[in-house]
Design a protein around this motif. Structure first.
Motif, PDB file in Angstrom:
ATOM      1  N   THR A  59      25.803  -0.541   4.093  1.00 22.68           N
ATOM      2  CA  THR A  59      24.505   0.036   3.731  1.00 22.68           C
ATOM      3  C   THR A  59      23.853   0.688   4.941  1.00 22.68           C
ATOM      4  O   THR A  59      23.325   1.813   4.860  1.00 22.68           O
ATOM      5  CB  THR A  59      23.588  -1.056   3.160  1.00 22.68           C
ATOM      6  OG1 THR A  59      24.167  -1.571   1.955  1.00 22.68           O
ATOM      7  CG2 THR A  59      22.203  -0.506   2.869  1.00 22.68           C
ATOM      8  N   THR A 132      18.706  -1.230  -0.732  1.00 24.31           N
ATOM      9  CA  THR A 132      19.407  -1.605  -1.959  1.00 24.31           C
ATOM     10  C   THR A 132      18.638  -2.693  -2.685  1.00 24.31           C
ATOM     11  O   THR A 132      18.023  -3.562  -2.063  1.00 24.31           O
ATOM     12  CB  THR A 132      20.839  -2.140  -1.693  1.00 24.31           C
ATOM     13  OG1 THR A 132      20.761  -3.419  -1.039  1.00 24.31           O
ATOM     14  CG2 THR A 132      21.655  -1.177  -0.849  1.00 24.31           C
ATOM     15  N   ASP A 134      20.290  -4.678  -5.409  1.00 19.51           N
ATOM     16  CA  ASP A 134      21.589  -4.782  -6.077  1.00 19.51           C
ATOM     17  C   ASP A 134      21.548  -5.909  -7.113  1.00 19.51           C
ATOM     18  O   ASP A 134      21.606  -7.086  -6.762  1.00 19.51           O
ATOM     19  CB  ASP A 134      22.665  -5.066  -5.014  1.00 19.51           C
ATOM     20  CG  ASP A 134      24.076  -4.896  -5.545  1.00 19.51           C
ATOM     21  OD1 ASP A 134      24.233  -4.623  -6.749  1.00 19.51           O
ATOM     22  OD2 ASP A 134      25.022  -5.040  -4.750  1.00 19.51           O
ATOM     23  N   ASN A 216      27.228  -9.776  -7.601  1.00 16.34           N
ATOM     24  CA  ASN A 216      26.871  -8.362  -7.625  1.00 16.34           C
ATOM     25  C   ASN A 216      28.038  -7.615  -8.257  1.00 16.34           C
ATOM     26  O   ASN A 216      29.201  -8.000  -8.080  1.00 16.34           O
ATOM     27  CB  ASN A 216      26.632  -7.839  -6.213  1.00 16.34           C
ATOM     28  CG  ASN A 216      25.488  -8.550  -5.518  1.00 16.34           C
ATOM     29  OD1 ASN A 216      25.719  -9.279  -4.561  1.00 16.34           O
ATOM     30  ND2 ASN A 216      24.281  -8.355  -5.994  1.00 16.34           N
ATOM     31  N   SER A 259      18.591 -10.392  -7.506  1.00 17.35           N
ATOM     32  CA  SER A 259      19.309  -9.256  -6.937  1.00 17.35           C
ATOM     33  C   SER A 259      19.526  -9.508  -5.458  1.00 17.35           C
ATOM     34  O   SER A 259      18.865 -10.352  -4.847  1.00 17.35           O
ATOM     35  CB  SER A 259      18.528  -7.952  -7.138  1.00 17.35           C
ATOM     36  OG  SER A 259      17.271  -8.013  -6.499  1.00 17.35           O
ATOM     37  N   MET A 300      24.691   0.209  -8.269  1.00 21.13           N
ATOM     38  CA  MET A 300      23.294  -0.067  -7.914  1.00 21.13           C
ATOM     39  C   MET A 300      22.395   1.062  -8.391  1.00 21.13           C
ATOM     40  O   MET A 300      22.787   2.227  -8.374  1.00 21.13           O
ATOM     41  CB  MET A 300      23.165  -0.242  -6.394  1.00 21.13           C
ATOM     42  CG  MET A 300      23.844  -1.481  -5.864  1.00 21.13           C
ATOM     43  SD  MET A 300      23.788  -1.601  -4.044  1.00 21.13           S
ATOM     44  CE  MET A 300      25.140  -0.509  -3.566  1.00 21.13           C
ATOM     45  N   SER A 304      16.736   1.857  -6.052  1.00 20.81           N
ATOM     46  CA  SER A 304      16.791   0.917  -4.930  1.00 20.81           C
ATOM     47  C   SER A 304      15.968   1.406  -3.750  1.00 20.81           C
ATOM     48  O   SER A 304      15.317   0.625  -3.060  1.00 20.81           O
ATOM     49  CB  SER A 304      18.242   0.718  -4.466  1.00 20.81           C
ATOM     50  OG  SER A 304      18.993  -0.050  -5.376  1.00 20.81           O
TER      51      SER A 304
END
Length: 332
Positions: A59, A132, A134, A216, A259, A300, A304
């Motif tokens: 990320t 994110t 997620d 996830n 999440s 995702m 986000s």
């Protein structure tokens, strides 16, 4: 039982892309606390707590691909592993509060603050931009008789000690997610079975060594696609698009959300104009199609990406809800 899919997942392909683009660099030398001139005028260090190839690392590097252009400066990863985020927090705490040291944080960093593993309070953690959000899905082996949320709740009540849930470690984000789901589902019993990481959880779920897991989508993408595991419900506000037909827990009458969140933060003391510049640059970088494609490829939502107002409210909510859960679990 082993997975029938051997193709690399989108996540694995993105790992190679992100690590290759980002490189492994060391932090810069010391600098004046507040250098004169336009910000930023030198390299920005992004402090991570996880090793190369993990979700946090990927990320970070995907954000950096466009952020270098947005800021007109280099961004490098400074890896500070240890203590589930405490080493990264302590390193950041030792640096000038000038905006040149930014952390990629997850729930784990907030847990370190809750459990007083670091001399930092939640009021000192300042969100810059969320990267994110997620969502998770409750997954079972393909051979499981559990088809619906109602099946899972009934089986939890029937089994001594509840169903066996694969998780990473006691008191972690997935454990708290499981605990909050179980509470929302009427206080159903459950037993956690810890593993070293998401890969081990998926392997043992496929093999039937645990009954259920909170994953996830990206963690089990290949196995979902191959039909080795399947979703029962997602703990998301909206259904996960890649899991066609899997309802949310809310749709089935259980108000539970969970999440994995990642985002960028600094410690208090960074001047407001620099915070605003960091927020604007990172948001623009993550609104670019390169980062947006990374999100959608990992299942995702593109929503986000969020700025300081949304992100700081979520940080506070995670802090408050996790404090309650860890207290109920007897871990505070």
């Amino acid at each position: 039982m082993t997975t029938s899919s051997v193709r690399p997942s989108r996540r694995q392909l993105l790992q190679g892309m992100a690590v290759g683009a980002g490189g492994l660099l060391l932090p810069g030398l010391g600098r004046p606390a507040f250098a004169a001139g336009e910000f930023p005028s030198e390299t920005i260090n992004i402090v991570t707590h996880a090793g190369p190839g993990g979700g946090t690392d990927i990320t970070t590097r995907m954000m950096m691909l466009r952020a270098r252009k947005e800021f007109g400066q280099d961004l490098v990863v400074v890896n500070k592993r240890g203590g589930s985020g405490s080493a990264a927090l302590m390193y950041t705490n030792s640096q000038p509060r000038d905006g040149y040291t930014v952390m990629t944080i997850t729930q784990s960093h907030i847990f370190q603050i809750i459990q007083k593993k670091v001399p930092i309070t939640i009021d000192q953690l300042v969100g810059v931009a969320r990267a994110t959000d997620d969502p998770t899905v409750i997954a079972v082996p393909a051979s499981s008789k559990l088809k619906t949320l109602e099946d899972l709740i009934a089986a939890s009540k029937d089994a001594k000690g509840g169903l066996k849930w694969g998780t990473t470690f006691a008191g972690g984000a997935d454990h708290i997610g499981i605990h909050n789901f179980a509470k929302a589902a009427g206080g159903i019993p459950y037993t956690i079975v810890p593993f070293k990481g998401g890969g081990e959880i998926v392997t043992n779920l496929v093999g039937g060594n645990v009954d259920v897991a909170l994953l996830n989508y990206a963690e089990g993408e290949s196995q979902f696609t191959a039909g080795d595991i399947r979703g029962v419900v997602s703990l998301s506000e909206e259904p996960i698009a890649a899991l066609n037909g899997v309802p949310t827990a809310r749709d089935r009458g259980v108000d539970a959300l969970a999440s994995t969140v990642r985002g960028f933060a600094v410690l208090s003391g960074v001047p407001e104009d620099r915070l605003a510049r960091l927020e604007t640059g990172m948001i623009k970088a993550m609104k670019h199609s390169i980062y947006q494609n990374y999100l959608t490829s990992g299942g995702m939502p593109t929503s986000s990406v969020a700025g300081r107002e949304v992100w700081n409210k979520q940080i506070r909510k995670i802090y408050e809800e996790s404090t309650t859960a860890l207290t109920e679990l007897g871990m505070l």
